[in-house]
Design a protein around this motif. Structure first.
Motif, PDB file in Angstrom:
ATOM      1  N   ASP A 355       0.811  -1.224   0.000  1.00  0.00           N
ATOM      2  CA  ASP A 355       0.000   0.000   0.000  1.00  0.00           C
ATOM      3  C   ASP A 355       0.843   1.274   0.000  1.00  0.00           C
ATOM      4  OD1 ASP A 355       0.250   0.990   2.963  1.00  0.00           O
ATOM      5  OD2 ASP A 355      -0.289  -1.114   3.151  1.00  0.00           O
ATOM      6  N   ASN A 356       2.157   1.155   0.210  1.00  0.00           N
ATOM      7  CA  ASN A 356       3.056   2.307   0.116  1.00  0.00           C
ATOM      8  C   ASN A 356       4.422   1.820  -0.359  1.00  0.00           C
ATOM      9  OD1 ASN A 356       4.555   4.625   0.281  1.00  0.00           O
ATOM     10  ND2 ASN A 356       4.049   5.081   2.410  1.00  0.00           N
ATOM     11  N   ALA A 357       4.619   1.861  -1.664  1.00  0.00           N
ATOM     12  CA  ALA A 357       5.869   1.376  -2.259  1.00  0.00           C
ATOM     13  C   ALA A 357       6.969   2.425  -2.275  1.00  0.00           C
ATOM     14  CB  ALA A 357       5.601   0.895  -3.689  1.00  0.00           C
ATOM     15  N   ARG A 358       6.674   3.659  -1.921  1.00  0.00           N
ATOM     16  CA  ARG A 358       7.644   4.735  -2.108  1.00  0.00           C
ATOM     17  C   ARG A 358       8.936   4.548  -1.304  1.00  0.00           C
ATOM     18  NH1 ARG A 358       6.633   9.503  -0.596  1.00  0.00           N
ATOM     19  NH2 ARG A 358       7.900  10.479  -2.233  1.00  0.00           N
ATOM     20  N   PRO A 359       8.885   4.139  -0.038  1.00  0.00           N
ATOM     21  CA  PRO A 359      10.153   3.916   0.663  1.00  0.00           C
ATOM     22  C   PRO A 359      11.011   2.841   0.009  1.00  0.00           C
ATOM     23  CG  PRO A 359       8.357   4.147   2.242  1.00  0.00           C
ATOM     24  CD  PRO A 359       7.723   4.027   0.888  1.00  0.00           C
ATOM     25  N   ALA A 360      10.399   1.765  -0.465  1.00  0.00           N
ATOM     26  CA  ALA A 360      11.160   0.700  -1.108  1.00  0.00           C
ATOM     27  C   ALA A 360      11.674   1.122  -2.481  1.00  0.00           C
ATOM     28  CB  ALA A 360      10.298  -0.557  -1.240  1.00  0.00           C
ATOM     29  N   LEU A 361      10.903   1.943  -3.197  1.00  0.00           N
ATOM     30  CA  LEU A 361      11.300   2.358  -4.540  1.00  0.00           C
ATOM     31  C   LEU A 361      12.477   3.321  -4.520  1.00  0.00           C
ATOM     32  CD1 LEU A 361       7.997   2.949  -6.558  1.00  0.00           C
ATOM     33  CD2 LEU A 361       9.775   1.263  -7.015  1.00  0.00           C
ATOM     34  N   ASP A 393      10.840  -3.946   3.122  1.00  0.00           N
ATOM     35  CA  ASP A 393       9.428  -3.579   3.319  1.00  0.00           C
ATOM     36  C   ASP A 393       9.335  -2.634   4.515  1.00  0.00           C
ATOM     37  OD1 ASP A 393       6.654  -3.482   3.385  1.00  0.00           O
ATOM     38  OD2 ASP A 393       6.473  -5.397   4.441  1.00  0.00           O
ATOM     39  N   ILE A 394       9.709  -1.385   4.272  1.00  0.00           N
ATOM     40  CA  ILE A 394       9.762  -0.373   5.333  1.00  0.00           C
ATOM     41  C   ILE A 394       8.711   0.689   5.031  1.00  0.00           C
ATOM     42  CG2 ILE A 394      11.181   1.443   6.370  1.00  0.00           C
ATOM     43  CD1 ILE A 394      13.627  -0.346   5.701  1.00  0.00           C
ATOM     44  N   VAL A 395       7.905   1.024   6.020  1.00  0.00           N
ATOM     45  CA  VAL A 395       6.903   2.075   5.872  1.00  0.00           C
ATOM     46  C   VAL A 395       7.461   3.410   6.357  1.00  0.00           C
ATOM     47  CG1 VAL A 395       4.571   2.815   6.504  1.00  0.00           C
ATOM     48  CG2 VAL A 395       5.054   0.380   6.161  1.00  0.00           C
ATOM     49  N   VAL A 396       8.057   3.421   7.535  1.00  0.00           N
ATOM     50  CA  VAL A 396       8.709   4.616   8.091  1.00  0.00           C
ATOM     51  C   VAL A 396      10.092   4.191   8.562  1.00  0.00           C
ATOM     52  CG1 VAL A 396       8.586   6.490   9.762  1.00  0.00           C
ATOM     53  CG2 VAL A 396       6.469   5.538   8.801  1.00  0.00           C
ATOM     54  N   ASP A 397      11.104   4.714   7.912  1.00  0.00           N
ATOM     55  CA  ASP A 397      12.472   4.252   8.156  1.00  0.00           C
ATOM     56  C   ASP A 397      12.995   4.679   9.525  1.00  0.00           C
ATOM     57  OD1 ASP A 397      14.743   2.893   7.473  1.00  0.00           O
ATOM     58  OD2 ASP A 397      15.545   4.448   6.156  1.00  0.00           O
ATOM     59  N   HIS A 398      12.759   5.928   9.894  1.00  0.00           N
ATOM     60  CA  HIS A 398      13.274   6.472  11.156  1.00  0.00           C
ATOM     61  C   HIS A 398      12.191   7.326  11.798  1.00  0.00           C
ATOM     62  CE1 HIS A 398      17.261   5.466   9.528  1.00  0.00           C
ATOM     63  NE2 HIS A 398      16.927   6.136   8.450  1.00  0.00           N
ATOM     64  N   GLU A 399      11.831   6.997  13.026  1.00  0.00           N
ATOM     65  CA  GLU A 399      10.869   7.818  13.752  1.00  0.00           C
ATOM     66  C   GLU A 399      11.032   7.565  15.246  1.00  0.00           C
ATOM     67  OE1 GLU A 399       9.354  10.408  14.328  1.00  0.00           O
ATOM     68  OE2 GLU A 399       7.624  10.305  12.952  1.00  0.00           O
ATOM     69  N   TYR A 400      10.804   8.617  16.020  1.00  0.00           N
ATOM     70  CA  TYR A 400      10.723   8.447  17.469  1.00  0.00           C
ATOM     71  C   TYR A 400       9.271   8.253  17.853  1.00  0.00           C
ATOM     72  CZ  TYR A 400      15.615   9.691  18.128  1.00  0.00           C
ATOM     73  OH  TYR A 400      16.986   9.678  18.113  1.00  0.00           O
ATOM     74  N   LEU A 401       8.965   7.074  18.374  1.00  0.00           N
ATOM     75  CA  LEU A 401       7.626   6.751  18.853  1.00  0.00           C
ATOM     76  C   LEU A 401       7.707   6.399  20.332  1.00  0.00           C
ATOM     77  CD1 LEU A 401       6.414   4.644  15.807  1.00  0.00           C
ATOM     78  CD2 LEU A 401       5.491   6.851  16.526  1.00  0.00           C
ATOM     79  N   PRO A 402       6.621   6.517  21.080  1.00  0.00           N
ATOM     80  CA  PRO A 402       6.669   6.197  22.514  1.00  0.00           C
ATOM     81  C   PRO A 402       7.022   4.731  22.737  1.00  0.00           C
ATOM     82  CG  PRO A 402       4.407   6.551  21.793  1.00  0.00           C
ATOM     83  CD  PRO A 402       5.285   6.979  20.663  1.00  0.00           C
TER      84      PRO A 402
END
Length: 465
Positions: A355-361, A393-402
């Motif tokens: 559903d979101n190929a942009r990070p992989a592309l 298959d990565i949706v968000v490569d780097h993020e700070y989450l709780p």
């Protein structure tokens, strides 16, 4: 748990003071938090949407799309009027196209740009007047061109010498007259990913400037073709106006030369205007884009002693991108230790590159927030990944989450309105998610989600009732 000051984090990623904050540039204007901390879009919580439609789910804020469409139309209308000309804004349907979205943008005064026979049929099914369509594509088939001429597409953007001859044959056979623009390569190297740059010399689109005069001369010799101007698109996800100014300067040199043999009433400078995907992105305001690009054209025309042509522009991502938010359910959470006290948390969700190929592309960066509640844990470096059988298959490569994100929580990824649904696939036989429009506390399915039965229906080895 890992230290929030982690050597694995890229330099641009800042540890947030509040892991629940929704940066305004990244989210739709209607985004906020409910009293119990759930993400809200257009007055509906992510929890309600997930319960009604399931996850993954692409949510599209109708008012965000409409307001951005209006802003582009108004900004370019006013900028053009300041310099004694007119401007047309085409919505670039390749970013995301459905009949409902096509109707929204047309109601806000835009035209529509399509680039395949399929997109053409969606626009026609939406009731968009064929005369207000532009038709792009580097390999338009004979059938696609025939259909475009037969229905009366307003402008076909010619991309090759072969296409000129195809159109010559079609118009000779049908007796039609077709308006065409010639797409040229300005040689301006936009500051974007190589896959998104479309004006450098070594690529598939358009005519080099040195070859364009001959192409225009051939078109002018064909009775059924009406040459109305030039087109140039330098790329996508571009910040600033320097590239647009330089490209306009180069194309105007050709434009002026072509005036010696006949009128050149239009100039289309494409789109590619960037949006914010993370809190550090700083997109150029629409009014600045319009004012400075149109001023650059006017200055170039004045320097050459020629009239300012009618102008056209083709924003897509900048209209629909920020309007989209994808909601996922967390399935697993895994801490990965990488030595020296550093590590990363992998948060797996029920979607991914289908559903979101942009990070992989091309390594596109996105951000994410906990959506079903407020996080109460400390910021933790996380990577949001999908369920597919690919390490990429990565949706968000780097993020700070709780650090209290848990299975069953909902995560939301903003700025997914452009190119996510357009590029969606059934990789690993995963059904594509539904797309739901929201406005004033109401939600409506605008593209139905697929079921496993839908995916299997194309398999000829499965007996049918």
């Amino acid at each position: 748990m890992h230290s929030p000051v982690d050597s694995l984090a890229p330099d641009w990623l800042v540890v947030p003071d509040d892991v629940n904050e929704l940066p305004t540039a990244v989210w739709p204007a209607s985004a906020g938090r409910s009293d119990d901390g759930a993400l809200m879009i257009a007055g509906i919580t992510a929890t309600e949407l997930a319960q009604t439609y399931g996850t993954p789910l692409l949510v599209l804020d109708e008012d965000e799309v409409r307001s951005r469409a209006r802003a582009f139309r108004t900004a370019f209308d006013e900028a053009a009027a300041d310099h004694g000309t007119t401007a047309q804004v085409y919505y670039a349907g390749k970013a995301f196209l459905s009949t409902v979205v096509a109707r929204w943008v047309v109601e806000e005064g835009l035209r529509v740009d399509v680039c395949t026979g399929g997109e053409l049929e969606v626009a026609l099914a939406a009731g968009v007047a064929a005369s207000s369509l532009g038709f792009h594509g580097n390999n338009k088939s004979l059938a696609e061109l025939t259909r475009a001429v037969e229905v009366g597409v307003g402008t076909i953007i010619v991309d090759s010498a072969i296409e000129i001859e195809r159109l010559a044959a079609i118009t000779a056979r049908t007796g039609a007259t077709q308006r065409v623009l010639v797409r040229v390569i300005s040689g301006v190297h936009a500051e974007t990913h190589d896959f998104l740059a479309t004006a450098h010399e070594d690529q598939k689109f358009g005519f080099p400037l040195a070859d364009a005069e001959a192409a225009v001369a051939r078109i002018r010799d064909i009775p059924g073709l009406d040459f109305v101007g030039l087109h140039c698109h330098i790329g996508s996800q571009i910040f600033g106006v320097a590239g647009f100014r330089e490209s306009a300067e180069r194309v105007l040199e050709l434009h002026a030369a072509l005036l010696d043999e006949g009128p050149v009433p239009h100039l289309n400078l494409g789109g590619g205007f960037g949006i914010a995907y993370t809190s550090v992105d700083d997109p150029t305001p629409i009014e600045t884009l319009a004012g400075e690009i149109v001023a650059a054209v006017a200055e170039g025309c004045a320097a050459r002693g020629i009239a300012v042509p009618a102008l056209s522009f083709e924003p897509g991502r900048a209209i629909v991108g920020t309007a989209g938010v994808t909601i996922y359910e967390v399935g697993t959470v895994k801490d990965v230790e990488l030595g020296s006290g550093f590590g990363r948390t992998y948060i797996s969700v029920d979607g991914g590159m289908s559903d979101n190929a942009r990070p992989a592309l091309y390594g596109a960066q996105f951000s994410a927030r906990l959506a079903s509640r407020l996080g109460v844990g400390a910021p933790q470096l996380s990577r949001v990944v999908g369920k597919h059988c690919e390490s990429g298959d990565i949706v968000v490569d780097h993020e700070y989450l709780p650090d209290d994100v848990s299975p069953g929580d909902l995560l939301a990824v903003p700025a997914t309105g452009a190119y996510c649904a357009s590029l969606a696939s059934n990789y690993n036989h995963v059904p594509r998610p539904p797309i739901v429009a929201v406005r004033d506390g109401r939600s409506t399915v605008i593209v139905r989600g697929e079921t496993i039965a839908d995916v299997l229906s194309r398999d000829a080895g499965i007996p049918r009732p």
